[in-house]
Design a protein around this motif. Structure first.
Motif, PDB file in Angstrom:
ATOM      1  N   HIS A 232       5.965  21.605  44.870  1.00 54.33           N
ATOM      2  CA  HIS A 232       5.883  23.055  44.825  1.00 54.33           C
ATOM      3  C   HIS A 232       6.634  23.616  46.022  1.00 54.33           C
TER       4      HIS A 232
ATOM      5  N   LEU B 166      -1.737  28.059  40.141  1.00 46.71           N
ATOM      6  CA  LEU B 166      -0.456  27.376  39.896  1.00 46.71           C
ATOM      7  C   LEU B 166      -0.367  26.869  38.462  1.00 46.71           C
TER       8      LEU B 166
ATOM      9  N   SER C   9       0.750  28.126  35.693  1.00 48.14           N
ATOM     10  CA  SER C   9       2.053  28.296  35.039  1.00 48.14           C
ATOM     11  C   SER C   9       3.063  27.275  35.552  1.00 48.14           C
ATOM     12  N   TRP C  10       3.053  27.045  36.855  1.00 46.74           N
ATOM     13  CA  TRP C  10       3.983  26.071  37.435  1.00 46.74           C
ATOM     14  C   TRP C  10       3.693  24.672  36.917  1.00 46.74           C
TER      15      TRP C  10
ATOM     16  N   ASN D 143       4.871  24.430  33.381  1.00 45.34           N
ATOM     17  CA  ASN D 143       6.331  24.420  33.342  1.00 45.34           C
ATOM     18  C   ASN D 143       6.865  23.029  33.612  1.00 45.34           C
ATOM     19  N   VAL D 144       6.297  22.348  34.592  1.00 46.68           N
ATOM     20  CA  VAL D 144       6.729  20.982  34.901  1.00 46.68           C
ATOM     21  C   VAL D 144       6.407  20.042  33.745  1.00 46.68           C
TER      22      VAL D 144
ATOM     23  N   ARG E 159       8.837  20.602  30.870  1.00 46.59           N
ATOM     24  CA  ARG E 159      10.246  20.600  31.239  1.00 46.59           C
ATOM     25  C   ARG E 159      11.092  19.542  30.529  1.00 46.59           C
TER      26      ARG E 159
ATOM     27  N   ILE F  62       4.239  31.319  30.919  1.00 52.04           N
ATOM     28  CA  ILE F  62       4.837  30.090  31.437  1.00 52.04           C
ATOM     29  C   ILE F  62       6.295  30.084  31.005  1.00 52.04           C
TER      30      ILE F  62
ATOM     31  N   HIS G  96      14.404  29.028  31.817  1.00 51.97           N
ATOM     32  CA  HIS G  96      14.731  30.243  32.573  1.00 51.97           C
ATOM     33  C   HIS G  96      16.064  30.842  32.090  1.00 51.97           C
TER      34      HIS G  96
END
Length: 534
Positions: free
Chosen positions: A117, A245, A247-248, A251-252, A255, A530, A534
């Motif tokens: 992070h 965290l 959403s992070w 996202n990972v 991915r 999320i 991008h």
């Protein structure tokens, strides 16, 4: 046991500097003084051997991802939490689900990638192979309140053991909280402390029998821990919050598949159980994507039992046409996943010439049981705007179809598997407002007996119509106001992607090619975005 180094050898690498000097932030927290854990409990807890030099703890949050403290992998953990993304500098082995380290239960996997992070003592660590048969812990969505009791697990030292063989656990009370961390202390101050051996260990609450990860151990005073000066009396610790965290983390997790596909070229998304499973089981929904070159891809939803990550299995259902050739899928105007009963879900496809086709079943090998519902160039179906299949009548195993028309009408065709297009009912007469329905999708956002309808309007507004049925619409819930950024949504689909109990997650592909996931949409609207691409 890893068998290549005595456990003592890699425990001596755990840092304790700074404790005697009273520097809280200079002393990584490493384990839990508390009762030994029963075999099989808290199996999501992971023990990390980092190059035979350090021991840390983490938590399995996905079959192929462990979350832990970034400082575990830092060059100087007592001074910095900075970690470079990519493969760890030291060979790192994770053992998950082994309550007794002297035994052989659980699973072992190398850690092959680190995703730190940006500004917190947190890192996601990817396993070389997915873990099976162990349920990952869910990252909490709600913050810990002052006075709340959390449970902490860890493999490191206790008050009288330098290298204990069992996972230990104790309850801690939240004393204070800020946006990034929690101050915690033992619920039983005389018998609970975080000690050497468990940096990154999970602090979690249990809701309805299921653990929710709230924070990760970061630093501790370590009073009462084996080897710590008896003059040290402070037992409090600092944990890094992860509830904000979510959403992070997601996202990972997502991915690998979303980073590898050209989502700017996705034109249609259909959701359903095309590869087996059903709502309320262990399976998440599958997703079928049509790309602008007419290729069709099936992404298999993850299963809590098979160890697959989100959409990790991919199948090509239709190849793009060769140069100079054409593909039937170039002419697909809309398609929607549907359950017709008796096996895997299928598709309804509306073609550019007004033809309507039912594929009763779709699976990894392609499209099956094709049936023509409306012939090409008919007088009616070229005027359809949007279609959505969902459970709008009493047929629990067979879906119904809602259609919006170019004159603003909305109709319901019930149980296509039995009735075809014959049982049609008008839910909304011709009107100006419904001409502006840009996308529609069926979902289960409100818990009604029948499915809800999500509508994205051309002006950027979005609405949920709860419990649509043969009697029509029963109110509406505003999800986004007029002129919101949802005006740039080009594909909207609902499904059980992040959970497996209800189809209440929304996937959106934007005009820019970005992709967002909104998990757990309900009557109050969308809560978390999320960004998958991008």
């Amino acid at each position: 046991m890893f068998g290549r180094k005595p456990r003592l050898a890699w425990l001596t690498g755990v840092l304790t500097t700074g404790v005697a000097a009273g520097l809280l932030t200079a002393a990584p927290a490493h384990a839990v003084v508390g009762p030994a854990v029963k075999d099989g409990d808290f199996a999501f807890t992971a023990q990390l051997d980092i190059g035979g030099q350090r021991s840390c703890t983490g938590a399995l949050v996905d079959p192929q991802w462990v979350i832990t403290a970034a400082r575990c992998f830092a060059d100087r953990p007592d001074q910095s939490t900075k970690v470079e993304p990519g493969a760890p500098k030291l060979k790192t082995v994770a053992t998950i689900g082994r309550t007794d380290m002297s035994g052989d239960k659980g699973q072992i996997a190398d850690i092959v990638e680190l995703v730190p992070h940006a500004d917190r003592d947190v890192v996601m660590a990817r396993l070389a192979k997915p873990v099976t048969g162990i349920t990952p812990v869910t990252v909490a969505a709600d913050p810990a309140a002052q006075g709340e009791t959390l449970r902490v697990t860890g493999y490191g030292r206790t008050e009288d053991e330098w290298a204990p063989e069992r996972l230990h656990s104790a309850e801690f009370t939240v004393k204070a909280a800020d946006t990034t961390s929690l101050k915690i202390g033992g619920a039983d101050p005389a018998n609970a402390a975080i000690c050497a051996g468990d940096t990154g260990g999970p602090a979690f609450r249990t809701v309805s029998g299921r653990p929710q990860l709230v924070a990760l151990n970061s630093t501790s005073w370590q009073a009462g821990c084996f080897g710590v000066d008896a003059a040290e009396t402070r037992r409090d610790a600092t944990s890094t919050r992860v509830d904000n965290l979510n959403s992070w983390v997601q996202n990972v997790r997502y991915r690998p598949v979303f980073a590898g596909a050209p989502w700017a070229k996705a034109t249609h998304i259909a959701t359903g159980y095309f590869t087996g499973g059903s709502a309320g089981g262990t399976r998440h929904m599958d997703m079928i994507v049509r790309w602008n070159d007419a290729e069709i891809t099936l992404y298999q939803g993850s299963d809590e039992k098979d160890g697959r990550g989100p959409f990790s299995a991919e199948y090509q259902l239709a190849a793009p046409p060769k140069p100079g050739k054409t593909s039937i899928w170039q002419y697909a105007k809309q398609f929607t996943g549907a359950g017709f009963g008796g096996g895997t879900d299928g598709l309804i496809v509306r073609w550019g010439d007004g033809e309507l086709t039912q594929y009763a079943h779709v699976d990894k090998s392609g499209f099956h049981a094709e049936k023509q519902l409306a012939k090409p160039k008919n007088d009616k179906w070229p005027h359809a705007r949007q279609i959505a299949m969902g459970r709008y009548t009493a047929n629990a195993q067979r879906d119904d179809m809602i259609v919006t028309w170019d004159d603003g009408r909305v109709t319901l065709n019930s149980d296509l598997a039995t009735n075809g297009l014959n049982a049609e009912k008008t839910l909304m007469k011709a009107n100006t407002a419904w001409k502006e329905a840009a996308q529609i999708t069926a979902g289960e956002f409100t818990g009604k007996k029948t499915a809800d309808l999500l509508v994205r309007w051309s002006d950027g507004a979005a609405s949920i119509y709860p419990g649509v049925d043969a009697d029509g619409f029963h109110g509406d819930i505003s999800v986004r106001p007029r002129m919101s950024f949802w005006k740039n949504a080009t594909v909207v689909a609902a499904g059980a992607f992040a959970a497996n109990d209800r189809a209440n997650d929304i996937m959106v592909r934007w005009a820019s090619g970005a992709v967002s996931l909104y998990p757990g949409v309900d009557a109050a609207g969308t809560h978390t975005e999320i960004q998958l691409v991008h």
